[in-house]
Every structure is written in C-alpha cells, then in structure tokens.
Design a protein around this motif. Sequence first.
Motif, PDB file in Angstrom:
ATOM      1  N   GLU A 258       9.655  -4.537  56.957  1.00 26.31           N
ATOM      2  CA  GLU A 258      10.116  -3.219  57.406  1.00 26.31           C
ATOM      3  C   GLU A 258       9.031  -2.163  57.235  1.00 26.31           C
ATOM      4  OE1 GLU A 258      13.699  -2.468  55.271  1.00 26.31           O
ATOM      5  OE2 GLU A 258      14.948  -3.675  56.631  1.00 26.31           O
ATOM      6  N   HIS A 259       8.214  -2.336  56.214  1.00 26.21           N
ATOM      7  CA  HIS A 259       7.126  -1.395  55.967  1.00 26.21           C
ATOM      8  C   HIS A 259       5.967  -1.581  56.938  1.00 26.21           C
ATOM      9  CE1 HIS A 259       3.709   0.390  53.659  1.00 26.21           C
ATOM     10  NE2 HIS A 259       4.627   1.275  53.346  1.00 26.21           N
ATOM     11  N   GLY A 260       5.959  -2.694  57.656  1.00 23.13           N
ATOM     12  CA  GLY A 260       4.900  -2.960  58.623  1.00 23.13           C
ATOM     13  C   GLY A 260       3.662  -3.587  58.039  1.00 23.13           C
ATOM     14  N   THR A 261       3.762  -4.195  56.840  1.00 24.53           N
ATOM     15  CA  THR A 261       2.576  -4.777  56.214  1.00 24.53           C
ATOM     16  C   THR A 261       2.654  -6.301  56.137  1.00 24.53           C
ATOM     17  OG1 THR A 261       3.544  -4.397  54.019  1.00 24.53           O
ATOM     18  CG2 THR A 261       2.035  -2.727  54.868  1.00 24.53           C
ATOM     19  N   VAL A 262       3.497  -6.897  56.976  1.00 25.25           N
ATOM     20  CA  VAL A 262       3.535  -8.354  57.072  1.00 25.25           C
ATOM     21  C   VAL A 262       3.289  -8.746  58.530  1.00 25.25           C
ATOM     22  CG1 VAL A 262       4.997 -10.420  56.956  1.00 25.25           C
ATOM     23  CG2 VAL A 262       5.026  -8.767  55.090  1.00 25.25           C
ATOM     24  N   PHE A 263       2.322  -9.643  58.730  1.00 28.90           N
ATOM     25  CA  PHE A 263       2.102 -10.280  60.015  1.00 28.90           C
ATOM     26  C   PHE A 263       2.635 -11.699  59.873  1.00 28.90           C
ATOM     27  CE2 PHE A 263      -0.992 -12.673  62.816  1.00 28.90           C
ATOM     28  CZ  PHE A 263      -0.431 -12.254  64.015  1.00 28.90           C
ATOM     29  N   MET A 264       3.655 -12.012  60.663  1.00 30.76           N
ATOM     30  CA  MET A 264       4.336 -13.303  60.523  1.00 30.76           C
ATOM     31  C   MET A 264       4.389 -14.009  61.867  1.00 30.76           C
ATOM     32  SD  MET A 264       8.137 -13.966  58.924  1.00 30.76           S
ATOM     33  CE  MET A 264       8.893 -15.592  58.962  1.00 30.76           C
ATOM     34  N   PRO A 265       3.308 -14.722  62.220  1.00 33.95           N
ATOM     35  CA  PRO A 265       3.308 -15.463  63.484  1.00 33.95           C
ATOM     36  C   PRO A 265       4.067 -16.785  63.337  1.00 33.95           C
ATOM     37  CG  PRO A 265       1.213 -15.751  62.361  1.00 33.95           C
ATOM     38  CD  PRO A 265       2.018 -14.823  61.508  1.00 33.95           C
ATOM     39  N   ILE A 266       4.858 -17.101  64.349  1.00 31.44           N
ATOM     40  CA  ILE A 266       5.640 -18.339  64.349  1.00 31.44           C
ATOM     41  C   ILE A 266       5.237 -19.141  65.574  1.00 31.44           C
ATOM     42  CG2 ILE A 266       7.944 -19.357  64.347  1.00 31.44           C
ATOM     43  CD1 ILE A 266       8.989 -16.656  63.308  1.00 31.44           C
ATOM     44  N   LEU A 267       4.773 -20.354  65.353  1.00 28.23           N
ATOM     45  CA  LEU A 267       4.423 -21.258  66.447  1.00 28.23           C
ATOM     46  C   LEU A 267       5.648 -22.102  66.802  1.00 28.23           C
ATOM     47  CD1 LEU A 267       2.406 -22.646  68.365  1.00 28.23           C
ATOM     48  CD2 LEU A 267       1.765 -24.141  66.439  1.00 28.23           C
ATOM     49  N   TRP A 268       6.047 -22.013  68.066  1.00 26.91           N
ATOM     50  CA  TRP A 268       7.219 -22.742  68.550  1.00 26.91           C
ATOM     51  C   TRP A 268       6.793 -23.859  69.494  1.00 26.91           C
ATOM     52  CZ3 TRP A 268      12.255 -20.884  67.278  1.00 26.91           C
ATOM     53  CH2 TRP A 268      12.286 -19.609  66.681  1.00 26.91           C
ATOM     54  N   HIS A 269       7.479 -24.993  69.412  1.00 19.51           N
ATOM     55  CA  HIS A 269       7.416 -26.008  70.448  1.00 19.51           C
ATOM     56  C   HIS A 269       8.808 -26.097  71.056  1.00 19.51           C
ATOM     57  CE1 HIS A 269       7.560 -30.343  71.892  1.00 19.51           C
ATOM     58  NE2 HIS A 269       6.663 -29.749  72.678  1.00 19.51           N
ATOM     59  N   GLN A 270       8.867 -25.701  72.300  1.00 19.66           N
ATOM     60  CA  GLN A 270      10.169 -25.533  72.956  1.00 19.66           C
ATOM     61  C   GLN A 270      10.985 -24.522  72.139  1.00 19.66           C
ATOM     62  OE1 GLN A 270      11.578 -29.611  73.300  1.00 19.66           O
ATOM     63  NE2 GLN A 270      10.126 -30.078  74.940  1.00 19.66           N
ATOM     64  N   ASP A 271      12.120 -24.898  71.618  1.00 19.74           N
ATOM     65  CA  ASP A 271      12.929 -23.958  70.832  1.00 19.74           C
ATOM     66  C   ASP A 271      12.889 -24.263  69.335  1.00 19.74           C
ATOM     67  OD1 ASP A 271      13.761 -22.502  73.037  1.00 19.74           O
ATOM     68  OD2 ASP A 271      15.373 -23.932  73.470  1.00 19.74           O
ATOM     69  N   LYS A 272      11.883 -25.003  68.913  1.00 17.04           N
ATOM     70  CA  LYS A 272      11.801 -25.411  67.514  1.00 17.04           C
ATOM     71  C   LYS A 272      10.547 -24.830  66.864  1.00 17.04           C
ATOM     72  CE  LYS A 272      11.656 -29.540  64.558  1.00 17.04           C
ATOM     73  NZ  LYS A 272      11.563 -31.020  64.542  1.00 17.04           N
ATOM     74  N   PRO A 273      10.675 -24.139  65.728  1.00 18.53           N
ATOM     75  CA  PRO A 273       9.488 -23.644  65.030  1.00 18.53           C
ATOM     76  C   PRO A 273       8.733 -24.809  64.393  1.00 18.53           C
ATOM     77  CG  PRO A 273      11.431 -23.203  63.716  1.00 18.53           C
ATOM     78  CD  PRO A 273      11.919 -23.775  65.023  1.00 18.53           C
ATOM     79  N   VAL A 274       7.408 -24.837  64.561  1.00 19.78           N
ATOM     80  CA  VAL A 274       6.607 -25.935  63.994  1.00 19.78           C
ATOM     81  C   VAL A 274       5.537 -25.425  63.030  1.00 19.78           C
ATOM     82  CG1 VAL A 274       7.024 -27.480  65.943  1.00 19.78           C
ATOM     83  CG2 VAL A 274       5.070 -25.916  66.013  1.00 19.78           C
ATOM     84  N   GLY A 275       5.366 -24.123  62.938  1.00 23.92           N
ATOM     85  CA  GLY A 275       4.408 -23.575  61.993  1.00 23.92           C
ATOM     86  C   GLY A 275       4.658 -22.087  61.788  1.00 23.92           C
TER      87      GLY A 275
END
Length: 576
Positions: A258-275
């Motif tokens: 909420e403070h804007g100090t987290v970068f949280m990239p999520i790698l998806w394959h189709q509809d499943k998170p893989v990283g």
Amino acid sequence: MHVDIVSAFDDLHALNDNWNEVYAADPEGNYFLSWHWIAKWLERRASWFVLAVKRQEEDERYVAFLPIQLHVEFEEGQGLVNILRLGGTPYAGYNGLLTRPEDAEAALSAFADCLQTFNWKHLDLDDVYMSEERLKAFLEAFPASEFSKRKVARRAHITSVGENIDHDVYVYVPLSDDFETFVVERFGPQTRRNARKALRDLVAPQNELRITHATPETMERDLALFYEMWNLQWGERQPRYGKFILDSSRHMLPACIEHGTVFMPILWHQDKPVGIFIIFLDPHRKSMMCFLGSRDLTFRRSLSPGFMLHCYNLRWAIENGYRIYDMGTGNYSYKDLLGSEHQVVEKLQISTLSGRNIGDRLDPHSLGMAMHQAMHFFRNGNLTAAALCCRQILAVDEKHAQATSLLATIEAEQRPRLTGDPEIHFNAAVERHRAGDLAAAEAGYRDVISVMPDHFDSLQHLALLLLQKGDLRGAAVCVDKAIEAKPTSASAYCNRGNIQALLSNFDQALASYDRAIALDSSHAIALNNRGNVLRRLGRHHEALESYDRAIAIDSGYAQAAKNREAALQEMGAVPA
C-alpha cells in the motif's frame, strides 16, 4: 550529545518527519531503516526501544536513531539473561542505525554509552550494514576491559548440487543507464543469449506466459498465491522458520504494498502462477532489494522461472531509474551470471566479560517476558527453573506480585520433599558445599529453607554460596532474609557489607559493617573490610583507623596489616 529512549508508539510516531530527514541525509541508510518499515515492524515486537540522539538536550530535532529489541533467554546454571538485538532482527535483510554524517562519530559514542545502561549479557549485531569506519568506532566504544567482541559463524549451507554457500556474502548488481548497455557490459555471451531469449519468450503468444505486478487492489489474491507457493517450496523443509517468515510477511507486506515500496512481479503460465518475487523498493537510494522469492517446481522450461523473472526485473529496474539490484545473502553461482558484485555483511556479537548481565541483574524492562518464561517452566513441571526465574525478578522488583505469588506456590509444592530432621539435611548440604558440589549444596539449603523459611544458618550459607557463584543479587536477598531471621548476627551484617561492596553500594556496605561492629566490637573482619570500602571512597584516614582497630583485636591479622600499608602508600598522593 543527549539520548532519549523512546518506547511508546505515540512518541515514536511523533518522530516521523524527523526520522525521514535523518534517513534522507544518511548515505548508509537502507530500506529496513526507513520510517514506514521500522514503525510497522516494531508493532509486533514485545519489548522495543528507539535511542534518539540530539546534539543538545534543549534541541527540538534529533540527529540519529537506533532501534533495538530486548529479549530474555534461559541458560542452564545461570538462569535468565538479557539479549539486546538490532531493531529489524530477525526479519530484515539488513540492520543498523541512522545518523546525519556530520554527527556520526559523536552519535555512535552516545549510542554505545546508552546501550551500556541497559542490563544485558549479549548485544547481537545481526546482518549489520555499516561502513567499516562506523562499525570500528562503534565496537571500540565498548571497552575491552568489560566486553568481548566476536564474529558469529553462520550455519553451514550446502545446496543440493553441492555449492557451499557463504551467507556472509551479500550480492548486488550495479545497473547501467540503459538495459542493452547493461547486458553487453555485465553479462557473459551465454547469459546474454539466454537473457534475450527469456525476454522474447515472455511476449511470444505461443508460450502463454505473462507477468503481472501486485497492486493494492490485487494484493490479497497475489499474496495468498505467494504464501502458498513459498510454503510448498521452502516452509515445509523448516516448519518453525517457515511459520515465522509467513507470519511476519502477512504483517509487513500488505502495508508495504500500500505504501508503494514493494515490487511484486508474478510470472504466469496460462492461469497458473509459476514464479513470484517480493522486492523492496528504495526510490530515494535508487535501490531494489530482492527479499523473498518462490517458483513452481513442477514448471519445466529450458530457462527457469527465476532466471526469467530476474531478467525482467533488471530491465524494469533500469527503465525506472534504479541503480542497484540487490540479490541479498548467499554467493550462489547463478547470481554471478547476472554481473553481480559482492560485499560482506557479518553477524557480530558483543558480550560481557563477566558472562552475566551488566549489573548482574535482569533488565527492569524485561520483567514481563521473564515472568512469561517462569510461567512456561511452571506449567511444564520445571519448578526449579521457574523458581530461579521468580527469584531473579524479585531481585529487581521485590514487590513483583506475580513472581511473589508463583514462588510461594512453588515453595509450597516443594516443601513436602524434606523429611526428617532439618539440621541433618543442613549439615549434609554444608558437607557438599565444602566438597565443591555447589548444585547439590544449594538444593539442600533451599530444601531446609522451604520447610523452615527462617532457618538462619541455611540462609547465611546459601548467601555465601550464591556469592561464590557470582549471583550477587541473589546473595543480597538471602543475607537480608538471614538478618530478618537473626537481627543480632554480626556475621550476617558483615556478609551483607561484603555483598553490597561488590555491588558498589558503598553507603549500604558501610552501614552494614558499622552494624556488625556495633553488635560485636571485636569483629576484626568487619573492621578490615570497612577499611577497604573507606579506601575506595578516598577516606584514607578513616580507613587507617579501621585497620588499626582490626590489628589491635587480632595482632596476627596479616591481611589487615597489608591493607594498612597499602593505605599509607596511597596517602602519599592524598591531601591531609
């Protein structure tokens, strides 16, 4: 320099603007000392303090801050001791302090002086991120005559592929002005090819890959995905550690997003998170800190999800003006493929040479935690340890209601163990004491006291035993009880004087010796020891009088004669 000790959240939150000023001014500050992070983290700490330094007491603004935490630990044979730890321990990637650069030297000295007013056996400096110059000055402020300093070895870590990981090594990647220049300058040929392939694969429709970023609107879903994936990969290997990381993350990460100090990239394959990566952002210092990461171990590609995310992150960092991509602890070989450099961030510990708390007592701020530990021992049937904790608490606060009540309960439960004539048990304890079996002797004295709380000889001998063990506070409590049982005992008052002298309570020591001499005017030992205290106070003429009286009573008292000679030699530099 003037130091205030802040321990209430209202007072802490009043420092917000001042804290941010110092954070912005300190080139050695790091994300884990930023205001919003440390204030959020301390919300869940049991006993925390912030040492805040001003140049002058009347100044409105502080120039340095040091967050710390106070803990208790139980050590067999000694009982509870206090441990001081740095504010972000053990969740933060780095720990340290904040100071305006021009005030650093004076602030470090002020911090060290203030820390020595707490009662502790160890000061843990885990993952301390500080310049060599500052760290050296800070450590040197703890005198070698009273403290030892050492490096704490981290636990050995051999990976499944045989890498021997050194967790004193922290790895970071300096970033260039544009991504293509960075790739050319920092990557080897093979890594360069793989990085370009990874970024192409991310946008090729046939691969069905995509990356999203967590936002305040999606964080509840995204964090739940991360917790599940991280626990499957890491948490089940070490359940206790895993629970701590997940509990701490659930507390910290939503506020940081909420403070804007987290970068949280999520790698998806189709509809499943893989990283998924959790990366803390420090826009002021243009630094990104890779904090936690996890991947789906069942997802197979020529390039791992972790490598693909790192390549994406590096490009994102450069495009958004960041200069450092910090990959955290551990010299894993894959990190060096990304053009990284190394720095050493150690775990250090400062300890008292005495092996006991400063002041040989529990820190008054920790009595609540100490009582919690006493109750834990009591509920688990370890009455001896519970009683020891209670006595340590009462040595600090003799009116502590919970400790008084619990100790009475324990003593009542233990009382039936003693059968037969208490004098026989007492004499047996004395024999064990003479033989050097202090543990058995102490148990014997306490057994007698449990059925006869005013048994003078047991109280007196227990006081001497505790003095022999170095437990000055416990000895003081026992000798006071002995005096209550037999207020006409000159020897008890003399022993009380000896204990108070060792505690540097010289006025009380003199009063005790005076009372011993009033009860027994021929008590040569009390007169000699009274002279020793007077010498320490610089009252040499009065000391000589005490020594003379001791020698007049016992002409063969060699130690009194030596002390008298030493006093005369010292008087050569003392005005008449």
